[in-house]
Design an enzyme around this catalytic site. Structure first.
Site, PDB file in Angstrom:
ATOM      1  N   TRP A 100      41.607  13.596 -55.319  1.00  0.00           N
ATOM      2  CA  TRP A 100      43.087  13.223 -54.892  1.00  0.00           C
ATOM      3  C   TRP A 100      43.789  14.078 -53.897  1.00  0.00           C
ATOM      4  CZ3 TRP A 100      42.633   9.152 -53.851  1.00  0.00           C
ATOM      5  CH2 TRP A 100      43.001   7.747 -54.666  1.00  0.00           C
ATOM      6  N   ASP A 171      51.460  15.174 -56.790  1.00  0.00           N
ATOM      7  CA  ASP A 171      51.832  13.949 -56.339  1.00  0.00           C
ATOM      8  C   ASP A 171      51.093  14.081 -58.118  1.00  0.00           C
ATOM      9  OD1 ASP A 171      49.773  11.212 -56.591  1.00  0.00           O
ATOM     10  OD2 ASP A 171      48.319  12.504 -55.714  1.00  0.00           O
ATOM     11  N   LYS A 195      49.755   3.522 -61.715  1.00  0.00           N
ATOM     12  CA  LYS A 195      49.463   3.928 -63.459  1.00  0.00           C
ATOM     13  C   LYS A 195      50.424   3.919 -64.260  1.00  0.00           C
ATOM     14  CE  LYS A 195      45.873   6.091 -60.579  1.00  0.00           C
ATOM     15  NZ  LYS A 195      46.267   5.861 -58.910  1.00  0.00           N
TER      16      LYS A 195
HETATM   17  C1  LIG Z   1      45.421   6.456 -57.437  1.00  0.00           C
HETATM   18  C2  LIG Z   1      45.843   7.786 -57.489  1.00  0.00           C
HETATM   19  C3  LIG Z   1      46.238   8.126 -55.585  1.00  0.00           C
HETATM   20  C4  LIG Z   1      46.303   6.857 -55.275  1.00  0.00           C
HETATM   21  O1  LIG Z   1      47.208   6.309 -54.763  1.00  0.00           O
HETATM   22  P1  LIG Z   1      47.157   4.482 -53.747  1.00  0.00           P
HETATM   23  O2  LIG Z   1      48.279   3.962 -54.448  1.00  0.00           O
HETATM   24  O3  LIG Z   1      45.647   3.495 -54.310  1.00  0.00           O
HETATM   25  O4  LIG Z   1      47.465   5.466 -52.356  1.00  0.00           O
HETATM   26  C5  LIG Z   1      46.880   9.021 -55.313  1.00  0.00           C
HETATM   27  N1  LIG Z   1      47.027  10.331 -55.790  1.00  0.00           N
HETATM   28  C6  LIG Z   1      46.479  10.122 -57.564  1.00  0.00           C
HETATM   29  C7  LIG Z   1      46.977  12.029 -58.452  1.00  0.00           C
HETATM   30  C8  LIG Z   1      46.629   9.557 -58.357  1.00  0.00           C
HETATM   31  O5  LIG Z   1      45.639   9.244 -59.341  1.00  0.00           O
END
Ligand SMILES: *Cc1c(COP(=O)(O)O)cnc(C)c1O
Length: 360
Positions: A100, A171, A195
């Site tokens: 990511w 993030d 999540k």
């Molecule tokens: C799932 C995830 C993303 C991506 O999220 P989207 O909503 O699909 O754009 C970005 N960063 C992390 C750490 C993630 O777990």
């Protein structure tokens, strides 16, 4: 009984889904659904205000931070962050701790002069590890430092907040609300919702007010403009009203369950149980150094990957769903966000122990 170990979109708390089902066609006695009224209706606006207050309470968000509810999930913020926080000729610092982070780095490179990667994951005797902050190659005058405290695919986590002189951007898509954090250590926190918060396509952004004052690039897409969204209370355009509602319900559930402290305790116990099972066996392995192991996403391999398909089939037959690893890394991955009860981790470990006995 099913336990869903999906990395995202992931398991949501059962009581939240049941409540949503119950009030789907008649929200708050209106006789229509929450998806069918104006987002400007006072009853809807009140719900969004309560959602924000609940999130502020759960995370102890200081008053000098703005909370935004935005479109575009986690990756929307990969573009929004550099456009809002850095000028086109700026340098920005990024930690590369996994997949990511790498996507975030690639996206940021479109909007700023230089993306400086401060460090990468290395192979050590103890396993894959993130170098110490003192060994990072920080730039002289970065607009910010970006990192991903919990790499969802790799199962790698940084459990301490980097202490640097520039604003820290995190993030937190797969770690938000899973353990207490000190928001004041961050310039900006963002998280895609699917999540630990609610449906996909939706995102929470928590940003220190001085960072939204005037640092936008001229041409930042208006729905992604923090200043505009802050002024319009995240309603510059029509928000994802259902996702916001469901997030509000998840926040209420979290409060009733004892908040982030209770979740941290639960998450710690689930992860400890699973890692103990892996570490005590020569049949399963996890290749991340203990200090950098994720408590949310636990990737593991079987000694013989010819057994992967059998493992997944038998697990599914026992109601243990979505254990297949990410397509980039293979093997298995168990994601255990807040909604996963301890019984889910226990059922997985019981299955793994039996499977090992049968096939080793
Ligand atoms: C799932 C995830 C993303 C991506 O999220 P989207 O909503 O699909 O754009 C970005 N960063 C992390 C750490 C993630 O777990």
């Amino acid at each position: 009984m099913k336990f869903n170990f999906s990395a995202g979109p992931a398991m949501l708390p059962a009581p939240v889904l049941k409540k949503a089902q119950k009030e789907l066609c008649d929200w708050q006695g209106l006789g229509i659904s929450v998806m069918e009224i104006s987002h400007r209706d006072p009853i809807y606006v009140r719900m969004t205000e309560e959602a924000e207050q609940d999130l502020r309470d759960l995370m102890s968000i200081p008053d000098n931070y703005t909370v935004l509810f935005m479109h575009g999930g986690g990756r929307g913020q990969f573009s929004a962050v550099p456009q809002n926080l850095a000028k086109p000729d700026a340098t920005v610092d990024y930690l590369d701790s996994g997949i990511w982070s790498q996507f975030a780095i690639r996206e940021a490179a479109k909007y700023v002069q230089q993306v400086n990667v401060v460090a990468k994951v290395t192979e050590t005797a103890a396993g894959k590890a993130i170098p110490q902050v003192s060994d990072w190659q920080l730039s002289e005058n970065a607009a910010y430092l970006h990192y991903c405290p919990n790499e969802t695919v790799d199962g790698i986590a940084l459990h301490t907040v980097p202490d640097v002189s520039v604003p820290v951007v995190a993030d937190m898509s797969s770690i938000i609300l899973a353990e207490p954090i000190d928001v004041s250590q961050f310039g900006l926190i963002y998280a895609g919702a699917q999540k630990n918060i609610g449906p996909s396509g939706f995102a929470v952004v928590i940003v220190r007010n001085d960072l939204i004052a005037e640092t936008c690039q001229d041409k930042v897409c208006t729905v992604m403009n923090y200043k505009v969204q802050a002024a319009d209370k995240s309603m510059y355009n029509t928000p994802n009203t259902f996702a916001w509602y469901l997030a509000a319900e998840v926040f209420k559930w979290l409060k009733a369950e004892g908040g982030v402290e209770a979740m941290a305790d639960l998450n710690q116990r689930k992860a400890a149980l699973l890692y103990e099972c892996i570490d005590n066996s020569s049949f399963y392995r996890n290749t991340v150094a203990i200090a950098n192991r994720s408590r949310m996403n636990v990737p593991f391999q079987l000694r013989d990957d010819a057994l992967d398909a059998v493992f997944l089939r038998e697990a599914e037959a026992e109601g243990l769903m979505s254990l297949k690893g990410h397509r980039f890394v293979g093997g298995m991955r168990a994601s255990m966000y807040n909604a996963m009860p301890f019984a889910g981790a226990q059922a997985l470990v019981d299955f793994m122990t039996r499977f090992e006995k049968q096939y080793s």
